[in-house]
Design a protein around this motif. Structure first.
Motif, PDB file in Angstrom:
ATOM      1  N   VAL A 267       0.949  -1.084  -0.092  1.00  0.00           N
ATOM      2  CA  VAL A 267      -0.014  -0.166   0.096  1.00  0.00           C
ATOM      3  C   VAL A 267       0.766   1.224  -0.036  1.00  0.00           C
ATOM      4  O   VAL A 267       0.759   2.188  -0.868  1.00  0.00           O
ATOM      5  CB  VAL A 267      -0.961   0.118   1.326  1.00  0.00           C
ATOM      6  CG1 VAL A 267      -1.784   1.304   1.493  1.00  0.00           C
ATOM      7  CG2 VAL A 267      -2.116  -0.965   1.215  1.00  0.00           C
TER       8      VAL A 267
ATOM      9  N   TRP B 168       1.024   3.831  -3.198  1.00  0.00           N
ATOM     10  CA  TRP B 168       0.692   5.356  -3.005  1.00  0.00           C
ATOM     11  C   TRP B 168       1.873   6.167  -3.049  1.00  0.00           C
ATOM     12  O   TRP B 168       1.463   7.210  -3.907  1.00  0.00           O
ATOM     13  CB  TRP B 168       0.077   5.094  -1.510  1.00  0.00           C
ATOM     14  CG  TRP B 168      -0.275   6.348  -0.976  1.00  0.00           C
ATOM     15  CD1 TRP B 168      -1.050   7.238  -1.459  1.00  0.00           C
ATOM     16  CD2 TRP B 168      -0.529   6.782   0.436  1.00  0.00           C
ATOM     17  NE1 TRP B 168      -1.353   8.392  -0.790  1.00  0.00           N
ATOM     18  CE2 TRP B 168      -0.948   8.259   0.464  1.00  0.00           C
ATOM     19  CE3 TRP B 168       0.301   6.142   1.573  1.00  0.00           C
ATOM     20  CZ2 TRP B 168      -1.128   9.046   1.681  1.00  0.00           C
ATOM     21  CZ3 TRP B 168       0.044   7.014   2.805  1.00  0.00           C
ATOM     22  CH2 TRP B 168      -0.393   8.396   2.870  1.00  0.00           C
ATOM     23  N   LYS B 169       2.874   5.950  -2.569  1.00  0.00           N
ATOM     24  CA  LYS B 169       3.872   7.167  -2.524  1.00  0.00           C
ATOM     25  C   LYS B 169       5.220   6.729  -3.270  1.00  0.00           C
ATOM     26  O   LYS B 169       5.756   7.838  -3.568  1.00  0.00           O
ATOM     27  CB  LYS B 169       4.543   6.985  -0.960  1.00  0.00           C
ATOM     28  CG  LYS B 169       3.618   7.652   0.357  1.00  0.00           C
ATOM     29  CD  LYS B 169       3.464   9.131  -0.088  1.00  0.00           C
ATOM     30  CE  LYS B 169       2.671   9.905   1.080  1.00  0.00           C
ATOM     31  NZ  LYS B 169       2.196  11.356   0.808  1.00  0.00           N
TER      32      LYS B 169
END
Lengths: 236, 111
Positions: free
Chosen positions: B83, B87-88
């Motif tokens: 995740v 996401w980043k």
């Protein structure tokens, strides 16, 4: 002068690429150094291995060779089995390292799991020297490993906090590379083949010997894929 | 004592030989001067992806999903890494965060 500048630019580009490995290697290298020390083998052997054997999981296994004083032929056989996955890295890099010139021998020698995982998906920008970037990535990685080993062998049992689970950094590193590779490629079949074959072989053969069967399955499935695409090309 | 040192040296030699052998063998078969066969180029384009999959499984090979804690620390940590990373996209954050979480999990909740 210009050459010096070229090197600096390559180093500046290479260094950030090695940061995730720096974390993993310092920790794993130090843990190895500590284990060697705890088992009664001095800094000399630990450093010798980290410079000339330079294969993480093999060095961990090697500690058991020393404590049990195994037959060198047995050590050779076990080491080749454990290291067999490096044949894959070599096969994957044959074309990529074609023009590596005088860097080639060291790049081949220093192709650990982690260095391979960075180099195999590395697209060096055109204005940089590819060979110097490769070399700095490989050499920095080994530097971290040797430094970690040295620190661990010296520090011994002085470490105060609980380091249990730190080696998960390696799993995390491979997971991150897996995701990066997944995003960079449309065809996910090779990645799926790798995971599924390995899981099946762990279940079938057990966790200690699954690597070689898994490699055979992976290379067979990929070869079948090659023949299929080749047939198609010939038909066109 | 001296016998031990000779044994240590021979074992070390065997380990060095094994590493050099497995790392250099493919390059001896396909030297730099020659045109690399199509099949090997194809392997170079596909094998790395399969090998990283193999390595992830290799790292998790000792995890038991049938006994306590049922691989939960590993599964949770890898989920968080995935995740975070999707996401980043920051490798250090994903690896650092995932490893820290794993350490906390096995040192406290799943002791």
């Amino acid at each position: 002068m210009e050459n010096q500048y070229k090197k600096m630019e390559a180093l500046k580009y290479a260094f950030p690429k090695t940061l995730p490995i720096m974390a993993g290697y310092l920790v794993l290298g130090a843990a190895f150094g500590i284990l060697m020390r705890v088992n009664g083998f001095g800094i000399f052997w630990a450093l010798l291995w980290s410079v000339f054997v330079y294969a993480g999981s093999l060095q961990y296994l090697g500690i058991t060779f020393f404590t049990a004083l195994v037959n060198p032929w047995y050590a050779l056989f076990m080491s080749v089995m454990l290291n067999a996955r490096h044949l894959f890295y070599g096969l994957s890099m044959v074309d990529q390292l074609k023009d590596a010139g005088r860097f080639r021998p060291y790049l081949i020698f220093s192709m650990t799991d982690e260095t391979f995982s960075v180099l195999c998906s590395e697209q060096v920008p055109d204005h940089l020297s590819r060979n110097w970037v490769y070399f700095f990535i490989a050499a920095l990685d080994q530097l971290y490993w040797v430094f970690g080993t040295l620190a661990g062998a010296i520090a011994g049992t002085m470490i105060q906090f609980d380091t249990a689970g730190m080696d998960f950094a390696l799993t995390a590193l491979f997971t991150v590379i897996f995701i990066d590779q997944w995003k960079s490629r449309k065809d996910h079949r090779p990645a799926c083949i790798g995971v599924i074959s390995s899981v099946l072989c762990v279940m079938l053969f057990g966790k200690d010997v699954f690597i070689v069967p898994a490699m055979v399955v992976i290379i067979s499935v990929i070869t079948i894929g090659y023949w299929k695409t080749k047939d198609k090309e010939e038909r066109i | 004592m001296s016998y031990n040192i000779i044994s240590y040296a021979l074992i070390t030699l065997a380990m060095i030989l094994a590493t050099v052998l497995t790392r250099f063998l493919p390059f001896l078969f396909f030297p730099a001067g020659k045109k690399t066969p199509k099949y090997v180029i194809y392997l170079g384009n596909t094998l790395p992806y399969a090998t990283i999959g193999l390595l992830v499984v290799y790292c998790l090979r000792g995890v038991s999903f049938t006994a306590h804690p049922y691989g939960l620390p590993e599964v949770l940590s890898i989920a968080v890494i995935a995740v975070l990373h999707i996401w980043k996209g920051n490798s250090l954050l994903s690896i650092g965060g995932g490893t820290a979480l794993y350490m906390v999990l096995i040192q406290t909740f799943f002791k």
